[in-house]
Design a protein around this motif. Structure first.
Motif, PDB file in Angstrom:
ATOM      1  N   ILE A 287      85.058  34.014  70.261  1.00 50.53           N
ATOM      2  CA  ILE A 287      83.836  33.439  70.846  1.00 50.53           C
ATOM      3  C   ILE A 287      84.207  32.199  71.654  1.00 50.53           C
ATOM      4  CG2 ILE A 287      81.567  32.402  70.338  1.00 50.53           C
ATOM      5  CD1 ILE A 287      81.581  33.937  67.675  1.00 50.53           C
ATOM      6  N   VAL A 288      83.613  32.078  72.827  1.00 47.88           N
ATOM      7  CA  VAL A 288      83.782  30.866  73.631  1.00 47.88           C
ATOM      8  C   VAL A 288      82.393  30.250  73.801  1.00 47.88           C
ATOM      9  CG1 VAL A 288      84.643  29.873  75.782  1.00 47.88           C
ATOM     10  CG2 VAL A 288      85.663  31.992  74.899  1.00 47.88           C
ATOM     11  N   SER A 289      82.219  29.015  73.360  1.00 51.11           N
ATOM     12  CA  SER A 289      80.909  28.374  73.472  1.00 51.11           C
ATOM     13  C   SER A 289      80.805  27.584  74.765  1.00 51.11           C
ATOM     14  CB  SER A 289      80.664  27.430  72.286  1.00 51.11           C
ATOM     15  OG  SER A 289      80.405  28.188  71.127  1.00 51.11           O
ATOM     16  N   ILE A 290      79.658  27.698  75.413  1.00 49.80           N
ATOM     17  CA  ILE A 290      79.401  26.885  76.601  1.00 49.80           C
ATOM     18  C   ILE A 290      78.820  25.545  76.152  1.00 49.80           C
ATOM     19  CG2 ILE A 290      78.090  26.660  78.757  1.00 49.80           C
ATOM     20  CD1 ILE A 290      78.151  29.614  79.135  1.00 49.80           C
ATOM     21  N   ASP A 291      79.474  24.495  76.517  1.00 44.88           N
ATOM     22  CA  ASP A 291      79.092  23.091  76.268  1.00 44.88           C
ATOM     23  C   ASP A 291      79.259  22.677  74.804  1.00 44.88           C
ATOM     24  OD1 ASP A 291      78.521  20.673  77.392  1.00 44.88           O
ATOM     25  OD2 ASP A 291      76.355  20.838  77.133  1.00 44.88           O
ATOM     26  N   ILE A 292      78.645  23.404  73.871  1.00 39.93           N
ATOM     27  CA  ILE A 292      78.787  23.099  72.441  1.00 39.93           C
ATOM     28  C   ILE A 292      78.334  24.350  71.676  1.00 39.93           C
ATOM     29  CG2 ILE A 292      76.465  22.047  72.371  1.00 39.93           C
ATOM     30  CD1 ILE A 292      77.589  20.081  70.229  1.00 39.93           C
TER      31      ILE A 292
ATOM     32  N   PHE B 123      80.940  20.211  79.162  1.00 38.69           N
ATOM     33  CA  PHE B 123      80.775  19.668  80.507  1.00 38.69           C
ATOM     34  C   PHE B 123      81.002  18.154  80.574  1.00 38.69           C
ATOM     35  CE2 PHE B 123      77.834  23.495  80.921  1.00 38.69           C
ATOM     36  CZ  PHE B 123      78.864  24.284  81.427  1.00 38.69           C
ATOM     37  N   GLN B 124      82.093  17.797  81.202  1.00 44.26           N
ATOM     38  CA  GLN B 124      82.386  16.421  81.657  1.00 44.26           C
ATOM     39  C   GLN B 124      82.530  15.364  80.571  1.00 44.26           C
ATOM     40  OE1 GLN B 124      81.226  15.825  85.410  1.00 44.26           O
ATOM     41  NE2 GLN B 124      82.386  13.925  85.517  1.00 44.26           N
ATOM     42  N   ILE B 125      81.626  15.358  79.583  1.00 50.50           N
ATOM     43  CA  ILE B 125      81.624  14.266  78.604  1.00 50.50           C
ATOM     44  C   ILE B 125      81.753  14.823  77.189  1.00 50.50           C
ATOM     45  CG2 ILE B 125      80.183  12.414  77.627  1.00 50.50           C
ATOM     46  CD1 ILE B 125      79.057  12.187  80.570  1.00 50.50           C
ATOM     47  N   PRO B 126      82.784  14.362  76.432  1.00 49.01           N
ATOM     48  CA  PRO B 126      82.935  14.896  75.068  1.00 49.01           C
ATOM     49  C   PRO B 126      81.795  14.464  74.150  1.00 49.01           C
ATOM     50  CG  PRO B 126      84.741  13.374  75.615  1.00 49.01           C
ATOM     51  CD  PRO B 126      83.825  13.399  76.787  1.00 49.01           C
ATOM     52  N   LYS B 127      81.441  15.330  73.218  1.00 42.38           N
ATOM     53  CA  LYS B 127      80.383  15.029  72.257  1.00 42.38           C
ATOM     54  C   LYS B 127      81.010  14.502  70.957  1.00 42.38           C
ATOM     55  CE  LYS B 127      78.085  17.737  75.238  1.00 42.38           C
ATOM     56  NZ  LYS B 127      78.750  17.856  76.557  1.00 42.38           N
ATOM     57  N   LEU B 128      80.303  13.579  70.314  1.00 41.40           N
ATOM     58  CA  LEU B 128      80.818  12.950  69.099  1.00 41.40           C
ATOM     59  C   LEU B 128      81.160  13.993  68.028  1.00 41.40           C
ATOM     60  CD1 LEU B 128      81.434  10.173  67.944  1.00 41.40           C
ATOM     61  CD2 LEU B 128      79.051   9.986  67.219  1.00 41.40           C
ATOM     62  N   ALA B 129      80.354  15.057  67.954  1.00 40.02           N
ATOM     63  CA  ALA B 129      80.570  16.098  66.930  1.00 40.02           C
ATOM     64  C   ALA B 129      81.977  16.694  66.990  1.00 40.02           C
ATOM     65  CB  ALA B 129      79.534  17.216  67.110  1.00 40.02           C
ATOM     66  N   PHE B 130      82.601  16.684  68.192  1.00 41.56           N
ATOM     67  CA  PHE B 130      83.913  17.311  68.340  1.00 41.56           C
ATOM     68  C   PHE B 130      85.002  16.584  67.542  1.00 41.56           C
ATOM     69  CE2 PHE B 130      82.867  18.883  72.957  1.00 41.56           C
ATOM     70  CZ  PHE B 130      81.860  19.683  72.429  1.00 41.56           C
TER      71      PHE B 130
ATOM     72  N   VAL C 265      85.506  20.228  81.078  1.00 44.76           N
ATOM     73  CA  VAL C 265      85.636  20.562  82.495  1.00 44.76           C
ATOM     74  C   VAL C 265      84.723  19.650  83.322  1.00 44.76           C
ATOM     75  CG1 VAL C 265      86.385  22.959  82.186  1.00 44.76           C
ATOM     76  CG2 VAL C 265      83.937  22.454  82.262  1.00 44.76           C
ATOM     77  N   ASP C 266      85.239  19.281  84.474  1.00 42.11           N
ATOM     78  CA  ASP C 266      84.531  18.341  85.347  1.00 42.11           C
ATOM     79  C   ASP C 266      83.440  19.090  86.110  1.00 42.11           C
ATOM     80  OD1 ASP C 266      83.840  16.527  87.378  1.00 42.11           O
ATOM     81  OD2 ASP C 266      85.808  15.574  87.229  1.00 42.11           O
ATOM     82  N   ILE C 267      82.196  18.575  86.070  1.00 43.78           N
ATOM     83  CA  ILE C 267      81.142  19.225  86.864  1.00 43.78           C
ATOM     84  C   ILE C 267      80.577  18.267  87.917  1.00 43.78           C
ATOM     85  CG2 ILE C 267      80.572  20.860  85.033  1.00 43.78           C
ATOM     86  CD1 ILE C 267      77.983  19.193  84.549  1.00 43.78           C
ATOM     87  N   GLY C 268      81.350  17.191  88.175  1.00 48.09           N
ATOM     88  CA  GLY C 268      80.993  16.296  89.279  1.00 48.09           C
ATOM     89  C   GLY C 268      79.776  15.428  89.021  1.00 48.09           C
TER      90      GLY C 268
END
Ligand code: NPW
Ligand code: ADP
Ligand code: K
Length: 498
Positions: free
Chosen positions: A153-158, A182-189, A204-207
């Motif tokens: 499984i690959v999760s998009i964003d989280i 997207f662009q900014i890591p989440k604390l949960a990670f 990944v960078d989304i500008g």
């Protein structure tokens, strides 16, 4: 790099949409493209792909990704869980864009939950950062089926079902092998408790606009190459050994001289000018023959440290690895931290001694660096019920005691007295073996001696230690790696970052 909560990420989205300017549907397209780029470099079109969407913007991303993968000749099956009629505007636009291209299978009742044949890559686009409550009902049925399918499984964003900024009580959460965020890591990670709900994660960078990111305040950061590189001190042409600091390390006891040796070698490889090892007598021959570059100041005690000498001429002091907790050692530690009077590094039994004699906390020089592993931290700060509470305790402990706490683990977290926390991004599980913590103590002590301020000695030391571990693992693999390998790779770690 900043770590931000979902609410602040939404502000950055909105700012980017308004000021770049870009339509929100185009920002979604850019996000989907960035995800697809990651996906296509990892999985070739020979894989069958199943995309499972919710009806918010995470689901919108999923629809756009399905379209892009279809264009690139992947065989895509697409599902959307439609429990209610509501869907985000950008979801609806993407739904239209798929007309005539791929059929969207609607899941509206338990009977429509897909079978998930094996050998598919499943893309999880049910919920992203908009998760607002625990998952139940039909959504839970789908998530269970995904997790039980045995597919990658690959999760998009989280991962769907995982809260980005707080403890997740429910276990109805997607278990991805990869999260592409997207662009900014989440604390949960960064929380060990979420390991199975995050997998290997990538940003990944989304500008999103840099100025928008800068405007959002945060106390949480991720240590990256760029940051550490900018802090590394250079060697001056006319430097001599006196220029690079004098460090004193108090370490070792009978049966634990290895800790002192590892610490000494690591301090030297990290670049200290002159190193003195204060060790019990039983370690004298060991140290002199194994680490000839270090000077040895033998203690009067045969088996453990019983006293301390003149510490005034040293720029840095590290104390703790392998020292044990004999009464005379406790007394020496209490005295020497005060006699030294400058920030020092305390590790291992040094921390256990403090946990038993909390009055020492009162006399520690401001910004002293404590390097506990989780068990040692628990002895200092008490138990926690989840990793978010552990983080709160970490922040409170550092600010209440005016110390820097380096809480070691997979994403070692460095808490400053100001309330800021820096999470490390280097290192690997091969480092989870005896002695690697002693290496870190030697490295941070060495950096302090070379004139790094305590905050930077901690950050640079932790990051460099992880890079050395990563480089070592490339040669030895993770399983066979030992602390000595890590020391051998400290010079390469410097070269790698520069
Ligand atoms: N950040 C960026 O830069 C960009 C972000 N983008 C993407 O947007 C995503 C965030 O999208 P989002 O805000 O629409 O939220 P999302 O996660 O789709 O879920 C919201 C929906 O789910 C529902 N819902 C929530 N919990 C539920 C539950 N337990 N059980 C049932 N329903 C539940 C909720 O319902 P409500 O709470 O309103 O009742 C609502 O309908 C983000 O992760 C990223 O993928 C990119 O496209 C562009 C750039
Ligand atoms: N899974 C992991 N990923 C990355 N680094 C790790 C992991 N496990 C442990 N480490 C690192 O290895 C070191 C272990 O230190 P410590 O527990 O004090 O070991 P020891 O007491 O045996 O020296 C720490 O720097 C920690 O961050
Ligand atoms: K998701």
């Amino acid at each position: 790099m900043k770590i931000l909560p979902a609410g602040q990420i939404r502000n950055i989205d909105a700012y980017t949409i308004k000021n770049e300017p870009i339509r929100s549907i185009d920002l979604m397209e850019r996000a989907a493209k960035a995800f697809t780029r990651w996906f296509t470099t990892r999985f070739s079109p020979k894989y069958q792909v199943t995309v499972i969407c919710g009806t918010g913007n995470n689901g919108g991303d999923g629809l756009a990704v399905a379209r892009m993968l279809n264009e690139k000749n992947y065989k895509v099956s697409l599902y959307a869980i439609k429990k209610s009629a509501s869907a985000s505007d950008d979801f609806k636009i993407n739904e239209k864009r798929l007309e005539g291209l791929i059929h969207i299978n609607k899941i509206t009742s338990p009977g429509e939950v897909p079978e998930f044949s094996t050998g598919h890559i499943v893309i999880d686009a049910i919920f992203g950062s908009g998760l607002s409550r625990d998952v139940e009902g039909l959504y839970a049925d789908v998530i269970r089926a995904m997790n039980n399918s045995g597919n990658t499984i690959v999760s998009i964003d989280i991962a769907s079902g995982l809260f980005a900024d707080r403890h997740t009580f429910s276990d109805i959460v997607v278990k991805p092998e990869f999260t592409v965020s997207f662009q900014i890591p989440k604390l949960a990670f960064f929380m060990p408790e979420n390991s199975r709900y995050v997998g290997d994660w990538y940003i990944v960078d989304i500008g999103l606009m840099q100025e928008a990111i800068e405007k959002e305040a945060s106390d949480y950061f991720m240590l990256t190459d760029g940051f550490v590189k900018s802090e590394l001190k250079k060697r001056e042409k006319f430097a001599h050994k006196g220029t690079h600091g004098r460090a004193l390390v108090m370490a070792g006891s009978y049966g634990k001289m290895g800790a002192a040796v590892l610490c000494a070698k690591a301090a030297l490889r990290t670049g200290v000018g002159l190193l003195t090892m204060n060790i019990p007598r039983c370690g004298y021959n060991i140290m002199q023959s194994v680490v000839p570059e270090a000077m040895v100041l033998p203690d009067e005690g045969d088996h453990f440290l019983t006293s301390y000498g003149d510490v005034s001429k040293f720029d840095a002091l590290g104390i703790g690895p392998g020292i044990g907790q004999e009464q005379e050692t406790v007394y020496s530690l209490m005295q020497v931290v005060q006699a030294f009077g400058k920030p020092l590094v305390i590790d291992a039994d040094g921390l256990n001694i403090i946990a038993q004699h909390r009055e020492i906390l009162e006399v520690l020089p401001s910004k002293t660096i404590l390097t506990p592993h989780p068990k040692e931290f628990e002895r200092l700060a008490g138990k926690w019920s989840d990793d978010f509470e552990r983080l709160e305790k970490l922040v409170a402990f550092a600010s209440e005691n005016d110390v820097i706490v380096v809480l070691k683990g997979a994403h070692t977290s460095i808490a400053l007295p100001t309330g800021e926390v820096y999470f490390n991004s280097s290192g690997n599980p091969g480092m989870a073996s005896g002695g690697t913590g002693d290496v870190l103590t030697g490295m941070i002590t060495s950096l302090l001696a070379q004139g790094y301020l305590p905050e930077y000695a901690a950050k640079v030391g932790v990051y460099l230690h992880g890079v050395a571990g990563d480089l070592a693992a490339e040669v030895t693999g993770q399983i066979g790696m030992i602390a000595s390998d890590l020391i051998d790779f400290i010079p390469d770690a410097y070269q790698n970052i520069r």
